[in-house]
Design a protein around this motif. Structure first.
Motif, PDB file in Angstrom:
ATOM      1  N   GLY A   1       0.787  -1.227   0.000  1.00 51.29           N
ATOM      2  CA  GLY A   1       0.000   0.000   0.000  1.00 51.29           C
ATOM      3  C   GLY A   1       0.812   1.266   0.000  1.00 51.29           C
ATOM      4  N   PHE A   2       2.123   1.148   0.023  1.00 51.09           N
ATOM      5  CA  PHE A   2       2.962   2.337  -0.013  1.00 51.09           C
ATOM      6  C   PHE A   2       3.729   2.381  -1.333  1.00 51.09           C
ATOM      7  CE2 PHE A   2       2.614   1.350   4.451  1.00 51.09           C
ATOM      8  CZ  PHE A   2       2.437   2.573   5.066  1.00 51.09           C
ATOM      9  N   ALA A   3       3.742   3.511  -1.960  1.00 53.18           N
ATOM     10  CA  ALA A   3       4.638   3.678  -3.098  1.00 53.18           C
ATOM     11  C   ALA A   3       5.899   4.362  -2.608  1.00 53.18           C
ATOM     12  CB  ALA A   3       3.974   4.529  -4.175  1.00 53.18           C
ATOM     13  N   ALA A   4       7.032   3.881  -3.067  1.00 52.56           N
ATOM     14  CA  ALA A   4       8.270   4.616  -2.822  1.00 52.56           C
ATOM     15  C   ALA A   4       8.307   5.767  -3.823  1.00 52.56           C
ATOM     16  CB  ALA A   4       9.473   3.699  -2.993  1.00 52.56           C
ATOM     17  N   THR A   5       8.524   6.963  -3.332  1.00 52.47           N
ATOM     18  CA  THR A   5       8.443   8.121  -4.221  1.00 52.47           C
ATOM     19  C   THR A   5       9.790   8.804  -4.457  1.00 52.47           C
ATOM     20  OG1 THR A   5       7.790   9.438  -2.312  1.00 52.47           O
ATOM     21  CG2 THR A   5       6.033   8.672  -3.769  1.00 52.47           C
TER      22      THR A   5
ATOM     23  N   ILE B   1      15.936  -1.926  -6.911  1.00 52.84           N
ATOM     24  CA  ILE B   1      14.782  -1.260  -7.513  1.00 52.84           C
ATOM     25  C   ILE B   1      14.131  -2.242  -8.484  1.00 52.84           C
ATOM     26  CG2 ILE B   1      14.006   0.704  -8.909  1.00 52.84           C
ATOM     27  CD1 ILE B   1      15.107   1.636  -6.265  1.00 52.84           C
ATOM     28  N   GLY B   2      12.883  -2.643  -8.218  1.00 56.40           N
ATOM     29  CA  GLY B   2      12.187  -3.618  -9.069  1.00 56.40           C
ATOM     30  C   GLY B   2      10.808  -3.123  -9.436  1.00 56.40           C
ATOM     31  N   GLU B   3      10.771  -1.978 -10.096  1.00 49.50           N
ATOM     32  CA  GLU B   3       9.485  -1.319 -10.371  1.00 49.50           C
ATOM     33  C   GLU B   3       8.854  -1.727 -11.680  1.00 49.50           C
ATOM     34  OE1 GLU B   3      11.368   2.692 -10.404  1.00 49.50           O
ATOM     35  OE2 GLU B   3       9.703   3.158  -9.087  1.00 49.50           O
ATOM     36  N   GLY B   4       9.440  -2.664 -12.393  1.00 49.53           N
ATOM     37  CA  GLY B   4       8.947  -2.903 -13.737  1.00 49.53           C
ATOM     38  C   GLY B   4       9.523  -1.846 -14.671  1.00 49.53           C
ATOM     39  N   GLU B   5       9.004  -1.861 -15.916  1.00 47.98           N
ATOM     40  CA  GLU B   5       9.567  -0.917 -16.881  1.00 47.98           C
ATOM     41  C   GLU B   5       9.051   0.499 -16.618  1.00 47.98           C
ATOM     42  OE1 GLU B   5       5.628  -1.569 -18.590  1.00 47.98           O
ATOM     43  OE2 GLU B   5       7.012  -2.635 -17.349  1.00 47.98           O
TER      44      GLU B   5
ATOM     45  N   GLY C   1       9.829   2.694 -14.371  1.00 50.42           N
ATOM     46  CA  GLY C   1       9.528   3.009 -12.982  1.00 50.42           C
ATOM     47  C   GLY C   1       9.912   4.439 -12.647  1.00 50.42           C
ATOM     48  N   SER C   2       9.197   5.018 -11.684  1.00 52.13           N
ATOM     49  CA  SER C   2       9.454   6.423 -11.359  1.00 52.13           C
ATOM     50  C   SER C   2      10.782   6.594 -10.623  1.00 52.13           C
ATOM     51  CB  SER C   2       8.293   6.994 -10.543  1.00 52.13           C
ATOM     52  OG  SER C   2       8.011   6.163  -9.448  1.00 52.13           O
ATOM     53  N   LEU C   3      11.143   5.644  -9.753  1.00 56.84           N
ATOM     54  CA  LEU C   3      12.441   5.746  -9.080  1.00 56.84           C
ATOM     55  C   LEU C   3      13.572   5.475 -10.069  1.00 56.84           C
ATOM     56  CD1 LEU C   3      11.787   3.964  -5.668  1.00 56.84           C
ATOM     57  CD2 LEU C   3      11.467   6.350  -6.281  1.00 56.84           C
ATOM     58  N   ALA C   4      13.330   4.516 -10.950  1.00 60.25           N
ATOM     59  CA  ALA C   4      14.350   4.225 -11.970  1.00 60.25           C
ATOM     60  C   ALA C   4      14.614   5.473 -12.810  1.00 60.25           C
ATOM     61  CB  ALA C   4      13.891   3.072 -12.854  1.00 60.25           C
TER      62      ALA C   4
ATOM     63  N   ILE D   1       2.698 -10.336 -30.391  1.00 61.90           N
ATOM     64  CA  ILE D   1       1.522 -11.172 -30.637  1.00 61.90           C
ATOM     65  C   ILE D   1       1.876 -12.590 -30.225  1.00 61.90           C
ATOM     66  CG2 ILE D   1      -0.011 -12.115 -32.403  1.00 61.90           C
ATOM     67  CD1 ILE D   1       0.386  -9.533 -33.968  1.00 61.90           C
ATOM     68  N   LYS D   2       1.067 -13.165 -29.327  1.00 59.43           N
ATOM     69  CA  LYS D   2       1.408 -14.476 -28.784  1.00 59.43           C
ATOM     70  C   LYS D   2       0.721 -15.601 -29.527  1.00 59.43           C
ATOM     71  CE  LYS D   2       2.014 -13.054 -24.039  1.00 59.43           C
ATOM     72  NZ  LYS D   2       1.466 -13.160 -22.702  1.00 59.43           N
ATOM     73  N   GLU D   3      -0.391 -15.305 -30.157  1.00 61.37           N
ATOM     74  CA  GLU D   3      -1.214 -16.379 -30.694  1.00 61.37           C
ATOM     75  C   GLU D   3      -1.812 -15.904 -32.010  1.00 61.37           C
ATOM     76  OE1 GLU D   3      -4.633 -19.292 -28.801  1.00 61.37           O
ATOM     77  OE2 GLU D   3      -3.794 -17.642 -27.677  1.00 61.37           O
TER      78      GLU D   3
HETATM   79  C1  LIG Z   1      -0.042  -7.967 -20.918  1.00 62.64           C
HETATM   80  C2  LIG Z   1       1.319  -8.546 -20.560  1.00 62.64           C
HETATM   81  C3  LIG Z   1       1.566  -9.889 -20.809  1.00 62.64           C
HETATM   82  C4  LIG Z   1       2.790 -10.458 -20.510  1.00 62.64           C
HETATM   83  N1  LIG Z   1       2.999 -11.779 -20.771  1.00 62.64           N
HETATM   84  C5  LIG Z   1       4.166 -12.343 -20.458  1.00 62.64           C
HETATM   85  C6  LIG Z   1       4.395 -13.753 -20.700  1.00 62.64           C
HETATM   86  O1  LIG Z   1       3.522 -14.469 -21.159  1.00 62.64           O
HETATM   87  N2  LIG Z   1       5.606 -14.250 -20.399  1.00 62.64           N
HETATM   88  C7  LIG Z   1       6.605 -13.476 -19.861  1.00 62.64           C
HETATM   89  O2  LIG Z   1       7.679 -14.009 -19.605  1.00 62.64           O
HETATM   90  N3  LIG Z   1       6.423 -12.163 -19.632  1.00 62.64           N
HETATM   91  C8  LIG Z   1       5.245 -11.567 -19.907  1.00 62.64           C
HETATM   92  N4  LIG Z   1       5.058 -10.240 -19.692  1.00 62.64           N
HETATM   93  C9  LIG Z   1       6.180  -9.450 -19.176  1.00 62.64           C
HETATM   94  C10 LIG Z   1       6.326  -9.635 -17.670  1.00 62.64           C
HETATM   95  O3  LIG Z   1       5.069  -9.398 -17.059  1.00 62.64           O
HETATM   96  C11 LIG Z   1       7.338  -8.626 -17.172  1.00 62.64           C
HETATM   97  O4  LIG Z   1       8.520  -8.739 -17.901  1.00 62.64           O
HETATM   98  C12 LIG Z   1       7.625  -8.877 -15.710  1.00 62.64           C
HETATM   99  O5  LIG Z   1       6.440  -8.850 -14.963  1.00 62.64           O
HETATM  100  C13 LIG Z   1       8.545  -7.786 -15.188  1.00 62.64           C
HETATM  101  O6  LIG Z   1       8.764  -8.064 -13.829  1.00 62.64           O
HETATM  102  P1  LIG Z   1       9.275  -6.943 -12.874  1.00 62.64           P
HETATM  103  O7  LIG Z   1       9.383  -7.551 -11.511  1.00 62.64           O
HETATM  104  O8  LIG Z   1      10.488  -6.290 -13.446  1.00 62.64           O
HETATM  105  O9  LIG Z   1       8.143  -5.816 -12.868  1.00 62.64           O
HETATM  106  P2  LIG Z   1       6.587  -5.889 -12.516  1.00 62.64           P
HETATM  107  O10 LIG Z   1       6.031  -7.262 -12.627  1.00 62.64           O
HETATM  108  O11 LIG Z   1       5.973  -4.791 -13.320  1.00 62.64           O
HETATM  109  O12 LIG Z   1       6.560  -5.516 -10.959  1.00 62.64           O
HETATM  110  C14 LIG Z   1       6.862  -4.224 -10.495  1.00 62.64           C
HETATM  111  C15 LIG Z   1       6.080  -4.020  -9.203  1.00 62.64           C
HETATM  112  O13 LIG Z   1       6.568  -2.861  -8.540  1.00 62.64           O
HETATM  113  C16 LIG Z   1       5.483  -2.052  -8.140  1.00 62.64           C
HETATM  114  N5  LIG Z   1       5.974  -0.668  -8.136  1.00 62.64           N
HETATM  115  C17 LIG Z   1       6.322   0.090  -9.206  1.00 62.64           C
HETATM  116  N6  LIG Z   1       6.778   1.281  -8.805  1.00 62.64           N
HETATM  117  C18 LIG Z   1       6.732   1.269  -7.448  1.00 62.64           C
HETATM  118  C19 LIG Z   1       7.064   2.231  -6.441  1.00 62.64           C
HETATM  119  N7  LIG Z   1       7.571   3.435  -6.755  1.00 62.64           N
HETATM  120  N8  LIG Z   1       6.874   1.906  -5.146  1.00 62.64           N
HETATM  121  C20 LIG Z   1       6.372   0.684  -4.815  1.00 62.64           C
HETATM  122  N9  LIG Z   1       6.042  -0.274  -5.706  1.00 62.64           N
HETATM  123  C21 LIG Z   1       6.220   0.029  -7.010  1.00 62.64           C
HETATM  124  C22 LIG Z   1       4.379  -2.300  -9.161  1.00 62.64           C
HETATM  125  O14 LIG Z   1       3.125  -1.984  -8.587  1.00 62.64           O
HETATM  126  C23 LIG Z   1       4.572  -3.795  -9.425  1.00 62.64           C
HETATM  127  O15 LIG Z   1       3.862  -4.570  -8.487  1.00 62.64           O
HETATM  128  C24 LIG Z   1       3.820  -9.646 -19.949  1.00 62.64           C
HETATM  129  C25 LIG Z   1       3.569  -8.296 -19.681  1.00 62.64           C
HETATM  130  C26 LIG Z   1       2.332  -7.740 -19.978  1.00 62.64           C
HETATM  131  C27 LIG Z   1       2.069  -6.272 -19.685  1.00 62.64           C
END
Ligand SMILES: Cc1cc2nc3c(=O)[nH]c(=O)nc-3n(C[C@H](O)[C@H](O)[C@H](O)COP(=O)(O)OP(=O)(O)OC[C@H]3O[C@@H](n4cnc5c(N)ncnc54)[C@H](O)[C@@H]3O)c2cc1C
Length: 96
Positions: A5-9, A52-56, A58-61, A83-85
């Motif tokens: 429930g907390f975002a790192a900002t 830092i594991g914010e996904g692509e 990310g605001s901190l990144a 396209i997967k299928e």
């Molecule tokens: C529609 C879709 C389908 C996909 N299908 C596949 C697949 O079939 N196979 C595959 O291998 N990959 C797939 N991917 C890619 C895969 O989901 C990503 O590569 C993977 O989830 C990335 O993991 P991650 O941990 O880097 O980031 P994420 O899974 O994005 O996790 C980041 C987390 O950090 C949290 N977060 C972000 N910023 C902050 C912050 N400032 N403070 C606190 N929390 C924060 C987010 O809420 C999130 O929970 C898909 C992606 C999408 C969008």
């Protein structure tokens, strides 16, 4: 410890510019920007190792990329739609 429930900002740096943790956001700010009755200051979470594991995009990144010039001499990040299928559908069953 897990803090849901907390975002790192903000990324926190020490005097020599090393990353020492993150700060969470302030909470309880009203829509008009004033501090509400439930206002709570964000917390500083200090740690020896910061991952830092914010996904692509990310605001901190983004902060780290800008401050530490991590994009210098690097390829820009790339995003694409995959396209997967693929289905083959009879033309009479399909209307574009
Ligand atoms: C529609 C879709 C389908 C996909 N299908 C596949 C697949 O079939 N196979 C595959 O291998 N990959 C797939 N991917 C890619 C895969 O989901 C990503 O590569 C993977 O989830 C990335 O993991 P991650 O941990 O880097 O980031 P994420 O899974 O994005 O996790 C980041 C987390 O950090 C949290 N977060 C972000 N910023 C902050 C912050 N400032 N403070 C606190 N929390 C924060 C987010 O809420 C999130 O929970 C898909 C992606 C999408 C969008």
């Amino acid at each position: 410890e897990i803090y849901p429930g907390f975002a790192a900002t903000d990324v926190l740096f020490n005097d020599v510019g090393a990353v020492i943790g993150v700060a969470t956001c302030d909470m309880g700010i009203e829509n008009n920007g004033e501090l509400g009755a439930n206002y709570t200051r964000g917390m500083e979470l200090l740690c020896k190792y910061v991952l830092i594991g914010e996904g692509e995009r990310g605001s901190l990144a983004k902060q780290l990329i800008a401050k530490l010039d991590l994009q210098k001499d690097r390829e820009p990040q790339k995003f694409c739609i995959g396209i997967k299928e693929l289905w083959q559908v009879n033309p009479e069953n399909h209307r574009p």
